[in-house]
Design an enzyme around this catalytic site. Structure first.
Site, PDB file in Angstrom:
ATOM      1  CG  LEU A  52     -43.806 -29.945 -82.664  1.00  0.00           C
ATOM      2  CD1 LEU A  52     -44.541 -30.674 -83.787  1.00  0.00           C
ATOM      3  CD2 LEU A  52     -44.514 -28.640 -82.334  1.00  0.00           C
ATOM      4  CG  ASP A  53     -45.913 -30.346 -75.915  1.00  0.00           C
ATOM      5  OD1 ASP A  53     -46.791 -31.158 -76.226  1.00  0.00           O
ATOM      6  OD2 ASP A  53     -46.148 -29.137 -75.738  1.00  0.00           O
ATOM      7  CD  GLU A  54     -45.681 -38.170 -74.196  1.00  0.00           C
ATOM      8  OE1 GLU A  54     -45.969 -39.381 -74.229  1.00  0.00           O
ATOM      9  OE2 GLU A  54     -45.224 -37.606 -73.169  1.00  0.00           O
TER      10      GLU A  54
END
Length: 198
Positions: A52-54
């Protein structure tokens, strides 16, 4: 149904907003970033299955089993996301999401595969995000469910932007048969095995 047993160690976590789906790095540019190792002392060889991106949050599976990671990332397993989008999303936009839209990926144009998408009738019962999301004074918002079997970098965000409704908050709520349910931000649960439905 694939069953992955305890020859390896497996964890189900609620990845918080603002964390990278990594454990350590020597990159100077990421010196001030937050990593998953801050949540718990994980075993050596642990890896995130499908990052999952930041700025995204929610369900993330961790394992020491590389074969398990490959299986989930092989486009056989559904991943469901709840996305809070800017605006009152139209039925036409939902149809576009379902049939596939053109997004940018690795500097090229990419047509997303058909997926499941629908507007949620009520706001999902999710923990409050650590960073405030803009309020209703800035216009309407809509929660939508998007379920993919693929997982290009920032795909859901790119898809909702492509149909004119940028994502304000993104939470993964399901991977295969494993669901976020009542987990809270930062929760870490070790499990004996993953039952992953394709």
């Amino acid at each position: 149904m694939e069953v992955y047993k305890k020859d390896h160690r497996h964890f189900v976590i609620y990845k918080p907003y603002g964390y990278l789906s990594q454990f350590t790095t020597n990159a100077v540019k990421q010196r001030n970033k937050r990593f998953l190792g801050l949540l718990q002392d994980f075993p050596e060889g642990i890896m995130a299955i499908g990052r999952l991106d930041e700025k995204s949050e929610g369900l993330l599976l961790l394992t020491t089993d590389g074969k398990m990671s490959d299986y989930v990332n092989s486009q056989k397993v559904e991943k469901e996301y709840y996305a809070l989008v800017d605006g009152n999303i139209s039925a036409e936009a939902i149809t576009q999401l379902k049939t596939g839209v053109e997004i940018g990926f690795d500097g090229k144009k990419y047509q997303t595969k058909p997926c499941k998408a629908f507007k949620l009738d009520t706001e999902p019962d999710l923990p409050e995000r650590s960073k405030k999301i803009r309020d209703a004074r800035h216009g309407p918002t809509t929660w939508v469910s998007i379920t993919l079997k693929e997982g290009k970098f920032r795909q859901v965000r790119k898809m909702t932007s492509a149909v004119g409704y940028p994502t304000l908050r993104l939470v993964r709520v399901r991977v295969g048969s494993i669901q976020l349910n009542a987990m809270q931000v930062g929760d870490v649960v070790e499990v004996d095995e993953f039952h992953t439905l394709s």
